[in-house]
Write a protein that holds these residues in place. Structure first.
Motif, PDB file in Angstrom:
ATOM      1  N   GLU A 112      11.824 -15.489  14.488  1.00 46.25           N
ATOM      2  CA  GLU A 112      12.326 -15.007  15.775  1.00 46.25           C
ATOM      3  C   GLU A 112      13.798 -14.641  15.678  1.00 46.25           C
ATOM      4  OE1 GLU A 112      11.236 -14.500  18.807  1.00 46.25           O
ATOM      5  OE2 GLU A 112       9.246 -15.380  18.888  1.00 46.25           O
TER       6      GLU A 112
ATOM      7  N   SER B 155      -0.482  -7.844   9.906  1.00 45.97           N
ATOM      8  CA  SER B 155       0.000  -7.379   8.609  1.00 45.97           C
ATOM      9  C   SER B 155       0.539  -5.958   8.683  1.00 45.97           C
ATOM     10  CB  SER B 155      -1.113  -7.459   7.578  1.00 45.97           C
ATOM     11  OG  SER B 155      -1.956  -6.343   7.687  1.00 45.97           O
TER      12      SER B 155
ATOM     13  N   GLU C  20      -4.892 -11.313  11.671  1.00 39.33           N
ATOM     14  CA  GLU C  20      -4.173 -11.126  10.412  1.00 39.33           C
ATOM     15  C   GLU C  20      -4.062  -9.664  10.032  1.00 39.33           C
ATOM     16  OE1 GLU C  20      -6.115 -13.544   7.504  1.00 39.33           O
ATOM     17  OE2 GLU C  20      -4.670 -15.144   7.858  1.00 39.33           O
TER      18      GLU C  20
ATOM     19  N   LYS D  83      11.692  -8.435   4.554  1.00 37.59           N
ATOM     20  CA  LYS D  83      10.683  -7.432   4.318  1.00 37.59           C
ATOM     21  C   LYS D  83       9.610  -7.882   3.321  1.00 37.59           C
ATOM     22  CE  LYS D  83      10.700  -3.914   6.098  1.00 37.59           C
ATOM     23  NZ  LYS D  83      11.383  -2.670   5.858  1.00 37.59           N
TER      24      LYS D  83
ATOM     25  N   GLY E 111      -4.003 -12.714   4.069  1.00 38.10           N
ATOM     26  CA  GLY E 111      -5.293 -12.740   4.731  1.00 38.10           C
ATOM     27  C   GLY E 111      -6.394 -12.106   3.905  1.00 38.10           C
TER      28      GLY E 111
ATOM     29  N   GLU F  74       7.190 -10.273   4.874  1.00 46.31           N
ATOM     30  CA  GLU F  74       6.139  -9.610   5.642  1.00 46.31           C
ATOM     31  C   GLU F  74       5.110  -8.959   4.740  1.00 46.31           C
ATOM     32  OE1 GLU F  74       7.991  -6.872   8.306  1.00 46.31           O
ATOM     33  OE2 GLU F  74       7.928  -8.353   9.908  1.00 46.31           O
TER      34      GLU F  74
ATOM     35  N   GLU G 274       3.413 -24.476   0.696  1.00 46.18           N
ATOM     36  CA  GLU G 274       3.610 -25.390   1.816  1.00 46.18           C
ATOM     37  C   GLU G 274       3.298 -26.825   1.404  1.00 46.18           C
ATOM     38  OE1 GLU G 274       2.670 -22.539   5.642  1.00 46.18           O
ATOM     39  OE2 GLU G 274       1.003 -23.509   4.624  1.00 46.18           O
TER      40      GLU G 274
ATOM     41  N   LYS H 145      14.046  -9.784  18.485  1.00 43.73           N
ATOM     42  CA  LYS H 145      13.374  -8.672  19.138  1.00 43.73           C
ATOM     43  C   LYS H 145      13.445  -8.673  20.660  1.00 43.73           C
ATOM     44  CE  LYS H 145       9.842  -9.917  16.960  1.00 43.73           C
ATOM     45  NZ  LYS H 145       8.574 -10.195  16.265  1.00 43.73           N
TER      46      LYS H 145
ATOM     47  N   SER I  69       8.919 -20.515  12.130  1.00 44.88           N
ATOM     48  CA  SER I  69       8.639 -19.661  13.264  1.00 44.88           C
ATOM     49  C   SER I  69       9.935 -19.227  13.955  1.00 44.88           C
ATOM     50  CB  SER I  69       7.735 -20.432  14.230  1.00 44.88           C
ATOM     51  OG  SER I  69       7.506 -19.695  15.391  1.00 44.88           O
TER      52      SER I  69
ATOM     53  N   TYR J 296       0.819  -1.217   0.000  1.00 44.07           N
ATOM     54  CA  TYR J 296       0.000   0.000   0.000  1.00 44.07           C
ATOM     55  C   TYR J 296       0.850   1.264   0.000  1.00 44.07           C
ATOM     56  CZ  TYR J 296      -3.899  -3.084   0.712  1.00 44.07           C
ATOM     57  OH  TYR J 296      -4.834  -4.073   0.539  1.00 44.07           O
ATOM     58  N   GLY J 297       2.107   1.121   0.341  1.00 48.42           N
ATOM     59  CA  GLY J 297       3.005   2.263   0.312  1.00 48.42           C
ATOM     60  C   GLY J 297       3.641   2.471  -1.051  1.00 48.42           C
ATOM     61  N   THR J 298       3.347   1.573  -1.966  1.00 46.25           N
ATOM     62  CA  THR J 298       3.929   1.648  -3.303  1.00 46.25           C
ATOM     63  C   THR J 298       2.857   2.058  -4.304  1.00 46.25           C
ATOM     64  OG1 THR J 298       5.407  -0.187  -2.744  1.00 46.25           O
ATOM     65  CG2 THR J 298       5.119   0.310  -5.083  1.00 46.25           C
TER      66      THR J 298
ATOM     67  N   SER K 156       1.332 -10.332   4.722  1.00 46.97           N
ATOM     68  CA  SER K 156       0.312  -9.430   5.224  1.00 46.97           C
ATOM     69  C   SER K 156      -0.891  -9.379   4.294  1.00 46.97           C
ATOM     70  CB  SER K 156       0.883  -8.030   5.419  1.00 46.97           C
ATOM     71  OG  SER K 156       0.916  -7.340   4.194  1.00 46.97           O
TER      72      SER K 156
ATOM     73  N   ASP L  32       6.872 -25.716  10.146  1.00 44.68           N
ATOM     74  CA  ASP L  32       6.277 -24.620  10.911  1.00 44.68           C
ATOM     75  C   ASP L  32       7.225 -24.127  12.000  1.00 44.68           C
ATOM     76  OD1 ASP L  32       3.970 -24.525   9.502  1.00 44.68           O
ATOM     77  OD2 ASP L  32       2.702 -25.498  11.005  1.00 44.68           O
ATOM     78  N   ILE L  33       7.761 -25.074  12.721  1.00 50.84           N
ATOM     79  CA  ILE L  33       8.653 -24.706  13.817  1.00 50.84           C
ATOM     80  C   ILE L  33       9.866 -23.952  13.288  1.00 50.84           C
ATOM     81  CG2 ILE L  33      10.208 -25.598  15.570  1.00 50.84           C
ATOM     82  CD1 ILE L  33       8.403 -27.914  16.001  1.00 50.84           C
TER      83      ILE L  33
ATOM     84  N   ILE M 276      -0.366 -21.431   0.612  1.00 55.00           N
ATOM     85  CA  ILE M 276      -0.775 -22.791   0.965  1.00 55.00           C
ATOM     86  C   ILE M 276      -0.165 -23.795  -0.013  1.00 55.00           C
ATOM     87  CG2 ILE M 276      -2.749 -24.338   1.120  1.00 55.00           C
ATOM     88  CD1 ILE M 276      -4.390 -21.914   2.042  1.00 55.00           C
TER      89      ILE M 276
END
Lengths: 199, 199, 199, 199
Positions: free
Chosen positions: A172, B118, B114, A111, A121, A114, A134, A177, A168, A34-36, A118, A164-165, A131
């Motif tokens: 991290e 996002s 979500e 980036k 959804g 993300e 995966e 963080k 995830s 949305y910033g582009t 984002s 998944d692990i 999906i």
DNA sequence: AATGAATGAGCCTTCATTCAT
DNA sequence: AATGAATGAAGGCTCATTCAT
């Protein structure tokens, strides 16, 4: 007829389309979808605003192409690793290697990851692609295990969950963080758990 | 001076502010932050466009409030569960219970989760709140373990990682996207692994 | 990056930019800066709202362009008059001529003059342009006097003050607001005084 | 009936109305008419937004009241000076005194002067008040001259024009915008000219 | 195939004014 | 008389998309 998106045959055209995708990739990474704006994408790609709509139906269509590139980038290293796998599989080597690969991938695509996630959804097609990605990986790994004659109970569940692990954890690890977390310790935990899954 | 946001003292006003937040919550869930406009929020809340800016600095400010509500919703059940915990802790009961709670929370807040996540990447404040939430839970659980005299090596890493796993699994479970996965089997895997972490 | 204003190179575009400025000129004259909205400017210029922002940074930027046009309109006749000046200067002819020119200029630009002046107080750039205009004229006239070998004590003060008086009178003359004033009589007073300043 | 503006009888009310006018005066001075909103005026006056419309028809109505205050402030000192005038009138004293007064008035009301003048063009009533002010002063001075038996040819034109010059100069003097101008020299020019007008 | 100027709907936000209390 | 919450029209500006060339 009018709205058909050009299927570029000429090399020049293909290259131009790729430049647009690359520009989209960069910008979505930097400032999100949305910033582009499309003018910015065109400028960065070194093409005119108008021609973007010669290669893509709309802005979202660029996103889909960017997503494909992203998926390939993430997908390929893992597949190649599994392709090269031979019996006997040394999990003590394989698991840490996979985790390191996942971390690296995450680091390089933080980036855009993300930005794309984002949208998973709110945009059905984007979600579906994730999906499918995966599914693809899970199934291909399972198949490989089969070929290697490596029998595991609930293989699909285990593979998927291991993914998944690792996913995830990579997240991290890369974002780093929480000050109070020792990510090396955590990494060893992940290695142990994944190894445990496959005995 | 000019941009002071009304601090509602009266019941009436607080209720109206809450209605706006609720409307934001719903709309952000349904169509995402960028798919929602302030007029729509106002209409759904049953107020005028203008008054929205009497209660909130701007659209993003509504998002922050929605985020707070969301976090409370997610946070509280877990905290209450840990508050009620007494020695000896029966992990065979606790772990499945926590996982069930996580699934339930996820199910109820799937879309807003979500939508908010996002934005964590592009909006610093949103990202910071999510981190703070994780910190809070991790630290509070560790503290509780201490009080209960329950000694664990690398407690923070384990707690945090357990949370990650449970989160990740709940997501999988709720979305139920892969047909070839038996989510009950997977759930048992998670239970075993988390139990294993804390012996 | 995003806010780059189109630099029109083509004739077509320059003409369009000029149409926008002209529309701004008219509307600011008619209803003032605050009484004018960008949509109206666009409509009067026969362009879309959006393209206005292709040529101008924002509404105020249009104002600045209008101001430039206005200043040129006011500036040029005077400069041309002084350029043509040769020794010996017949002040009995020059002064009335200048006053008549000032009146004419005022008459033709009455409303925009007010609209622009009214912003000089609140908008620094607008104010600065007016000051620069006065400086320019004053200095150029002084220079011309020098070239003509015409020596005057306190030339700058006299020139500037003469301008002020003429300005002020033109305003009176054009607006013709006070019934009891005989503006012809007043005009002769101005002529005499200005002549007196330069002996 | 409904839209009638309250005529405050009670002391309290009158004081409140004055506070609103004073607040308007300040704010119009500071940020101009368009830079001020009614809520701000109410706040500065220490009253509620709503009651402003109990005392004034609309925002512009406040402006009119502010204008009246301003005019009184500017008007009164001059009238009082002329009231005290006795024969024989010493113009060598009077003229400099008037100019000093004009400068002082200008200095103290610089910003509001601009704010109000800027509206004279677009708002008929505001313009009319300024004209009436000039008429009033001109006529009253002429009358005073009569009473004093002081005979001047074209008195009205001279008085009015003298006012214009002084006005214009005060503006220059107070704003002090041009470095190359020696305003003391200029001031003496004004004194001489005005004196010359009345012999 | 390509350009980039042009379109216009849509968005966030402000604020003069009204109204319930 | 007074409050200040509420209204909603209006305005400046952006941007995905189209179109003339």
């Amino acid at each position: 007829m009018k709205n058909l998106v050009r299927q570029p045959r000429q090399e020049r055209s293909i290259e131009k389309k790729n430049r647009i995708i690359a520009a989209g990739y960069e910008l979505f990474s930097e400032v999100g979808y949305y910033g582009t704006n499309t003018a910015e994408i065109a400028k960065r790609a070194g093409v005119s605003t108008g021609i973007v709509y010669g290669y893509f139906q709309d802005k979202r269509d660029i996103l889909i192409s960017v997503l494909e590139i992203y998926i390939t980038k993430v997908f390929d290293p893992f597949l190649r690793t599994f392709d090269k796998l031979t019996t006997p599989v040394d999990f003590d080597v394989l698991i840490p290697k996979l985790i390191d690969m996942a971390i690296k991938t995450h680091k390089n695509n933080r980036k855009i990851h993300e930005a794309l996630h984002s949208l998973a959804g709110s945009d059905e097609a984007v979600g579906a692609q994730f999906i499918a990605l995966e599914d693809d990986i899970t199934l291909k790994i399972a198949e490989k295990f089969n070929h290697l004659g490596f029998e595991v109970e609930n293989a699909l569940e285990k593979i998927h969950f291991a993914m998944d692990i690792i996913q995830s954890f990579s997240h991290e690890y890369v974002f780093d963080k929480h000050d109070y977390i020792d990510y090396i310790v955590m990494k060893n935990m992940v290695v142990d758990i994944v190894k445990g899954l496959f005995k």
